[in-house]
Design an enzyme around this catalytic site. Structure first.
Site: not given
Length: 234
Positions: A142, A212, A219, A231
């Site tokens: 990563k 999120c 939401c 979603c």
């Protein structure tokens, strides 16, 4: 793998939330304190890249503000964050500068050893291949992909952190759901357009920091919740 249905619509809506003036996910911590801005205080390009690498190494399991502060502490203590200065620093100075980041003792050893390698093998610069980056202590895939993208402008792979792994699964972009960041990277790279590979990390990290979130995601404020099917988690 086949691309998920409606992924582009979801991507564009997240992009709008992140980067438009009225977006609910703009001004995330990653935008002002992320690893890709860590080198802005340095003059030479190689020192900018070295600062990005050190920031990435310190960022694992650490919030952006804490990482940003640690990098600033190091830069102040060393009077400039570069491979030569860090390789000559005492262990106590390094540890005192970064002791708020996660696993700081281990990371202090990693960044000192990395500074020595960058100084002696790369002329104070940072390696520009994934293989060479992975030879540095404490650097994983990563970090390698993010370093190559932010430091060298090379688009060779997606840097998948906890936000990218969590949110892409929450959106239903993996069938079946992926269990590890590496599985997530492989699946995303199989269908996400190549020109978005270097953009998805910054996009989703900021989205995950602001809207999120892992616990109690916001939401009702998210544009995806207004369109059925974008979603599955909303």
């Amino acid at each position: 793998h086949a691309a998920p249905v409606h992924w582009r619509q979801a991507y564009d809506l997240i992009h709008s939330m992140r980067y438009t003036a009225s977006g609910c996910a703009r001004d995330a911590p990653v935008d002002t304190m992320g690893c890709d801005v860590a080198g802005e205080a340095e003059g030479e390009d190689k020192n900018k890249r070295f600062s990005i690498l050190i920031s990435l190494m310190l960022s694992s399991q650490t919030k952006d503000l804490v990482t940003h502060t640690a990098v600033s502490n190091l830069r102040s203590a060393l009077r400039g964050l570069n491979a030569s200065a860090l390789s000559s620093a005492s262990p106590s100075l390094i540890q005192e500068s970064i002791n708020k980041v996660g696993f700081w003792r281990r990371k202090a050893g990693y960044i000192h050893a990395t500074a020595l390698i960058c100084r002696d093998k790369y002329g104070g610069d940072v390696p520009r291949t994934l293989g060479e980056l992975l030879e540095l202590p404490g650097v994983g895939r990563k970090m390698g992909y993010l370093m190559l993208g932010s430091g060298w402008g090379l688009n060779v792979g997606i840097g998948v952190d906890v936000h990218v792994h969590r949110i892409s699964n929450r959106l239903g972009w993996h069938d079946p759901p992926t269990k590890t960041p590496e599985q997530t990277r492989i699946n995303l790279e199989s269908w996400l357009p190549h020109d978005l590979h270097q953009k998805i990390n910054h996009l989703l990290v900021g989205f995950g920091q602001t809207i999120c979130t892992p616990v109690k995601p916001r939401c009702p404020e998210c544009s995806l919740s207004t369109i059925e099917g974008l979603c599955p988690s909303s």
